[in-house]
Scaffold this motif. Structure first.
Motif, short mmCIF file in Angstrom:
data_model
loop_
_atom_site.label_atom_id
_atom_site.label_comp_id
_atom_site.label_asym_id
_atom_site.label_seq_id
_atom_site.Cartn_x
_atom_site.Cartn_y
_atom_site.Cartn_z
N ASP A 259 101.49 39.16 46.77
CA ASP A 259 102.07 38.48 47.93
C ASP A 259 102.81 39.44 48.86
OD1 ASP A 259 101.16 36.07 47.07
OD2 ASP A 259 103.10 35.05 47.21
N ILE B 206 90.31 37.83 45.61
CA ILE B 206 90.35 37.80 44.14
C ILE B 206 88.90 37.67 43.68
CG2 ILE B 206 91.18 36.51 42.12
CD1 ILE B 206 93.47 35.44 43.88
N THR C 18 92.86 34.60 58.24
CA THR C 18 93.64 34.27 57.04
C THR C 18 93.12 33.07 56.27
OG1 THR C 18 95.15 32.99 58.41
CG2 THR C 18 95.75 35.28 57.98
N ASP C 19 91.90 32.67 56.52
CA ASP C 19 91.33 31.53 55.81
C ASP C 19 89.84 31.78 55.64
OD1 ASP C 19 92.12 28.36 55.31
OD2 ASP C 19 90.00 28.67 55.80
N GLU D 85 87.91 22.00 50.06
CA GLU D 85 89.32 22.40 49.91
C GLU D 85 90.09 21.40 49.06
OE1 GLU D 85 91.61 24.75 51.63
OE2 GLU D 85 89.85 25.99 51.94
N LYS E 285 104.16 26.89 43.93
CA LYS E 285 103.66 27.35 45.24
C LYS E 285 102.70 26.33 45.85
CE LYS E 285 101.02 31.14 47.37
NZ LYS E 285 100.46 32.49 47.25
N TYR E 286 101.86 25.75 45.02
CA TYR E 286 100.85 24.80 45.53
C TYR E 286 101.21 23.33 45.22
CZ TYR E 286 98.04 28.93 46.43
OH TYR E 286 97.59 30.14 46.90
N PRO F 106 91.34 34.46 50.63
CA PRO F 106 90.99 35.71 51.29
C PRO F 106 91.68 35.92 52.64
CG PRO F 106 89.27 34.09 51.66
CD PRO F 106 90.23 33.48 50.69
N LEU G 161 97.46 38.04 41.65
CA LEU G 161 98.18 36.77 41.80
C LEU G 161 99.68 37.00 41.95
CD1 LEU G 161 96.83 34.05 39.35
CD2 LEU G 161 96.41 34.36 41.78
N1 LIG Z 1 92.40 27.51 52.81
C1 LIG Z 1 92.52 28.79 52.17
C2 LIG Z 1 92.93 28.61 50.71
C3 LIG Z 1 92.99 29.90 49.97
C4 LIG Z 1 93.68 29.80 48.62
O1 LIG Z 1 94.14 28.74 48.18
N2 LIG Z 1 93.76 30.96 47.96
C5 LIG Z 1 94.35 31.07 46.65
C6 LIG Z 1 93.23 31.27 45.68
S1 LIG Z 1 93.68 31.06 44.00
C7 LIG Z 1 95.30 32.27 46.60
O2 LIG Z 1 95.42 33.01 47.53
N3 LIG Z 1 95.94 32.49 45.47
C8 LIG Z 1 96.71 33.69 45.25
C9 LIG Z 1 98.15 33.46 45.27
O3 LIG Z 1 98.60 32.33 45.58
O4 LIG Z 1 98.86 34.45 44.99
C10 LIG Z 1 91.17 29.52 52.30
O5 LIG Z 1 90.13 28.85 52.20
O6 LIG Z 1 91.16 30.72 52.52
#
Ligand SMILES: N[C@@H](CCC(=O)N[C@@H](CS)C(=O)NCC(=O)O)C(=O)O
Length: 251
Positions: free
Chosen positions: A42, A11, A69-70, A104, A155-156, A59, A38
């Motif tokens: 997915d 993003i 994946t991180d 994080e 989601k979070y 990312p 966003l």
């Molecule tokens: N630990 C992961 C965390 C990545 C993360 O939280 N990404 C969020 C950024 S807003 C994301 O993918 N959001 C998009 C979504 O949930 O659709 C990293 O560092 O790559």
């Protein structure tokens, strides 16, 4: 035949994606950027990662079929294949990992606080809408936006620990302040490392860096700023800005 470039799903305005881009750009690794949308993005990610359930995030780096994946793993990978000075100096990996955990935790808390503000304060929700949209469609956009934010909050698990978000952010910014006391420029010895990158990006939601380096997400600079934190940690923002000027080479 020319080798296919690695692909980075990310993003543009997300601090997590920027960590990965910075590490790849530092090593002058050529890659193709794929913008992730966003939530709706997915599905594409799930297919790529072969992960039908559970959380998927960006990312994600697809280096010719090998998936990272991180952001932290992407940076480690960049360090192992790149030609630039190491971002993970030998013997200091555990310290860098600890800074990444701080980043994080702080970012998750800042993101949660921002989304909850949008859900709970009508003015903050309105500020997220694109400028210049006709009045008649505004209520519909607010409704759709709200639904998206609710899904994102779920989601979070952002309501969990809502009362402690602020304390988590301060704890980690205080640790950064302490480590940089006396005008130190870098967290690990006297050289630029991934610890600096990961902590610089924690400040993106305190006050965004200049737009030459990175775009700001919905809500604009105001939505992405926390004025009282920005005031209290002004020295850290100055450190971050200097770090960008000196070390953020563009792609
Ligand atoms: N630990 C992961 C965390 C990545 C993360 O939280 N990404 C969020 C950024 S807003 C994301 O993918 N959001 C998009 C979504 O949930 O659709 C990293 O560092 O790559």
């Amino acid at each position: 035949m020319q080798k296919q470039k690695p692909r980075l799903y990310g993003i543009p305005f997300s601090p997590w994606s920027e960590k990965a881009r910075w590490a790849l750009d530092h090593h002058r690794i050529a890659y193709e950027k794929v913008d992730h949308q966003l939530l709706v993005g997915d599905i594409r990610l799930r297919i790529l990662l072969r992960k039908p359930t559970g959380r998927v995030t960006v990312p994600v780096l697809d280096d010719r079929g090998v998936l990272f994946t991180d952001s932290f793993d992407i940076a480690r990978h960049a360090d192992s294949i790149g030609a630039g000075p190491k971002l993970f100096p030998a013997g200091r990996e555990a310290e860098i990992e600890a800074w990444n955990r701080r980043s994080e935790a702080g970012l998750a808390a800042l993101r949660a606080a921002m989304i909850l503000r949008v859900l709970d304060e009508p003015a903050a929700a309105k500020a997220m809408l694109p400028k210049g949209i006709p009045d008649v469609v505004e209520p519909l956009l607010l409704l759709v936006g709200r639904r998206v934010m609710e899904l994102f909050a779920a989601k979070y698990e952002m309501r969990k620990g809502a009362a402690s978000h602020r304390a988590v952010v301060e704890e980690n910014l205080d640790a950064l302040e302490e480590a940089l006391a006396g005008g130190r420029k870098y967290l690990i010895g006297d050289t630029f490392s991934y610890a600096d990158i990961t902590m610089a990006l924690l400040l993106q939601m305190v006050r965004p860096v200049d737009k030459r380096f990175m775009s700001v997400g919905p809500g604009g600079r105001e939505g992405w700023s926390n004025p009282d934190l920005a005031e209290r940690y002004a020295a850290l923002l100055a450190w971050r800005d200097e770090l960008y000027e000196k070390h953020r080479k563009s792609a």
